[in-house]
Design a protein around this motif. Sequence first.
Motif, PDB file in Angstrom:
ATOM      1  N   LEU A 188       0.826  -1.198   0.000  1.00 22.93           N
ATOM      2  CA  LEU A 188       0.000   0.000   0.000  1.00 22.93           C
ATOM      3  C   LEU A 188       0.866   1.257   0.000  1.00 22.93           C
ATOM      4  O   LEU A 188       0.574   2.227  -0.708  1.00 22.93           O
ATOM      5  CB  LEU A 188      -0.932  -0.005   1.213  1.00 22.93           C
ATOM      6  CG  LEU A 188      -1.902   1.156   1.344  1.00 22.93           C
ATOM      7  CD1 LEU A 188      -2.871   1.178   0.173  1.00 22.93           C
ATOM      8  CD2 LEU A 188      -2.660   1.070   2.649  1.00 22.93           C
ATOM      9  N   ASP A 189       1.964   1.237   0.758  1.00 21.56           N
ATOM     10  CA  ASP A 189       2.877   2.386   0.806  1.00 21.56           C
ATOM     11  C   ASP A 189       3.503   2.668  -0.559  1.00 21.56           C
ATOM     12  O   ASP A 189       3.755   3.817  -0.898  1.00 21.56           O
ATOM     13  CB  ASP A 189       3.980   2.163   1.841  1.00 21.56           C
ATOM     14  CG  ASP A 189       3.458   2.264   3.272  1.00 21.56           C
ATOM     15  OD1 ASP A 189       2.319   2.738   3.457  1.00 21.56           O
ATOM     16  OD2 ASP A 189       4.198   1.874   4.193  1.00 21.56           O
ATOM     17  N   LYS A 190       3.744   1.622  -1.350  1.00 20.29           N
ATOM     18  CA  LYS A 190       4.287   1.812  -2.700  1.00 20.29           C
ATOM     19  C   LYS A 190       3.321   2.587  -3.578  1.00 20.29           C
ATOM     20  O   LYS A 190       3.732   3.359  -4.429  1.00 20.29           O
ATOM     21  CB  LYS A 190       4.593   0.457  -3.350  1.00 20.29           C
ATOM     22  CG  LYS A 190       5.771  -0.256  -2.772  1.00 20.29           C
ATOM     23  CD  LYS A 190       5.944  -1.598  -3.468  1.00 20.29           C
ATOM     24  CE  LYS A 190       6.987  -2.448  -2.797  1.00 20.29           C
ATOM     25  NZ  LYS A 190       7.072  -3.787  -3.418  1.00 20.29           N
ATOM     26  N   VAL A 191       2.037   2.371  -3.370  1.00 20.85           N
ATOM     27  CA  VAL A 191       1.028   2.992  -4.207  1.00 20.85           C
ATOM     28  C   VAL A 191       0.668   4.403  -3.731  1.00 20.85           C
ATOM     29  O   VAL A 191       0.654   5.346  -4.507  1.00 20.85           O
ATOM     30  CB  VAL A 191      -0.257   2.115  -4.256  1.00 20.85           C
ATOM     31  CG1 VAL A 191      -1.349   2.799  -5.044  1.00 20.85           C
ATOM     32  CG2 VAL A 191       0.069   0.771  -4.861  1.00 20.85           C
ATOM     33  N   VAL A 192       0.406   4.567  -2.445  1.00 26.40           N
ATOM     34  CA  VAL A 192      -0.071   5.851  -1.933  1.00 26.40           C
ATOM     35  C   VAL A 192       0.972   6.602  -1.110  1.00 26.40           C
ATOM     36  O   VAL A 192       0.754   7.752  -0.760  1.00 26.40           O
ATOM     37  CB  VAL A 192      -1.368   5.692  -1.094  1.00 26.40           C
ATOM     38  CG1 VAL A 192      -2.482   5.170  -1.936  1.00 26.40           C
ATOM     39  CG2 VAL A 192      -1.132   4.822   0.108  1.00 26.40           C
ATOM     40  N   GLY A 193       2.093   5.953  -0.794  1.00 25.21           N
ATOM     41  CA  GLY A 193       3.114   6.614   0.024  1.00 25.21           C
ATOM     42  C   GLY A 193       2.793   6.501   1.495  1.00 25.21           C
ATOM     43  O   GLY A 193       1.712   6.072   1.896  1.00 25.21           O
ATOM     44  N   ASN A 194       3.767   6.917   2.316  1.00 23.93           N
ATOM     45  CA  ASN A 194       3.593   6.867   3.767  1.00 23.93           C
ATOM     46  C   ASN A 194       4.151   8.159   4.340  1.00 23.93           C
ATOM     47  O   ASN A 194       5.336   8.237   4.654  1.00 23.93           O
ATOM     48  CB  ASN A 194       4.296   5.652   4.353  1.00 23.93           C
ATOM     49  CG  ASN A 194       3.995   5.463   5.827  1.00 23.93           C
ATOM     50  OD1 ASN A 194       3.450   6.348   6.471  1.00 23.93           O
ATOM     51  ND2 ASN A 194       4.347   4.308   6.351  1.00 23.93           N
ATOM     52  N   VAL A 247       3.841   9.497   7.261  1.00 24.80           N
ATOM     53  CA  VAL A 247       4.315   9.361   8.634  1.00 24.80           C
ATOM     54  C   VAL A 247       5.755   8.862   8.647  1.00 24.80           C
ATOM     55  O   VAL A 247       6.597   9.362   9.389  1.00 24.80           O
ATOM     56  CB  VAL A 247       3.385   8.425   9.440  1.00 24.80           C
ATOM     57  CG1 VAL A 247       3.928   8.184  10.835  1.00 24.80           C
ATOM     58  CG2 VAL A 247       1.988   9.008   9.504  1.00 24.80           C
ATOM     59  N   ALA A 248       6.055   7.864   7.832  1.00 24.29           N
ATOM     60  CA  ALA A 248       7.418   7.336   7.759  1.00 24.29           C
ATOM     61  C   ALA A 248       8.378   8.392   7.212  1.00 24.29           C
ATOM     62  O   ALA A 248       9.515   8.486   7.643  1.00 24.29           O
ATOM     63  CB  ALA A 248       7.469   6.079   6.905  1.00 24.29           C
ATOM     64  N   ALA A 249       7.911   9.181   6.253  1.00 18.45           N
ATOM     65  CA  ALA A 249       8.759  10.240   5.693  1.00 18.45           C
ATOM     66  C   ALA A 249       9.075  11.308   6.723  1.00 18.45           C
ATOM     67  O   ALA A 249      10.202  11.810   6.800  1.00 18.45           O
ATOM     68  CB  ALA A 249       8.073  10.870   4.479  1.00 18.45           C
ATOM     69  N   LEU A 250       8.106  11.641   7.572  1.00 14.86           N
ATOM     70  CA  LEU A 250       8.350  12.625   8.638  1.00 14.86           C
ATOM     71  C   LEU A 250       9.296  12.078   9.700  1.00 14.86           C
ATOM     72  O   LEU A 250      10.114  12.787  10.232  1.00 14.86           O
ATOM     73  CB  LEU A 250       7.022  13.036   9.296  1.00 14.86           C
ATOM     74  CG  LEU A 250       6.104  13.919   8.450  1.00 14.86           C
ATOM     75  CD1 LEU A 250       4.775  14.126   9.178  1.00 14.86           C
ATOM     76  CD2 LEU A 250       6.770  15.254   8.159  1.00 14.86           C
ATOM     77  N   ALA A 251       9.154  10.785  10.005  1.00 17.87           N
ATOM     78  CA  ALA A 251      10.011  10.169  11.022  1.00 17.87           C
ATOM     79  C   ALA A 251      11.455  10.085  10.530  1.00 17.87           C
ATOM     80  O   ALA A 251      12.390  10.201  11.322  1.00 17.87           O
ATOM     81  CB  ALA A 251       9.490   8.780  11.381  1.00 17.87           C
ATOM     82  N   ALA A 252      11.644   9.884   9.229  1.00 18.62           N
ATOM     83  CA  ALA A 252      12.996   9.763   8.671  1.00 18.62           C
ATOM     84  C   ALA A 252      13.672  11.129   8.585  1.00 18.62           C
ATOM     85  O   ALA A 252      14.905  11.207   8.585  1.00 18.62           O
ATOM     86  CB  ALA A 252      12.932   9.122   7.292  1.00 18.62           C
ATOM     87  N   ALA A 253      12.914  12.206   8.509  1.00 16.70           N
ATOM     88  CA  ALA A 253      13.487  13.556   8.361  1.00 16.70           C
ATOM     89  C   ALA A 253      14.044  14.107   9.645  1.00 16.70           C
ATOM     90  O   ALA A 253      13.966  13.692  10.686  1.00 16.70           O
ATOM     91  CB  ALA A 253      12.422  14.507   7.825  1.00 16.70           C
TER      92      ALA A 253
END
Length: 119
Positions: free
Chosen positions: A105-111, A113-119
């Motif tokens: 699902l993340d491949k299709v719509v993105g995530n 929350v994970a992007a904010l946590a990685a930043a």
Amino acid sequence: MSPLRQEARDAYNFNAYLVVSRVYEDEDEAGMGSSKATGKQPKKPPAGPKKVVYARPEDEYFHKQAEWSYIFPVANRATEKDELRQLRIVMCLKPAKLKLARKELDKVVGNPVAALAAA
């Protein structure tokens, strides 16, 4: 994610998750309804299942990874001629399959929350 929240999540060790959700059945999409161009009923219904329409996009990915699933109609719900038929779906997901469905699902719509946590 904060360590405290991760500890709280790790405290629960589930063997499986039971997901109950809403889906719809589209008879025209599967070729079961009348032909709008000619106004005639099809002579022979096509083989195979009717088209399932998911109310929530993630349910489609969960359904693909489910250990088992069961779709049943909603009692006492009359539908009009061109309406979708309301159904319910129950799915059993193992934790590993749930993670796999989330990755797909993340491949299709993105995530986000994970992007904010990685930043």
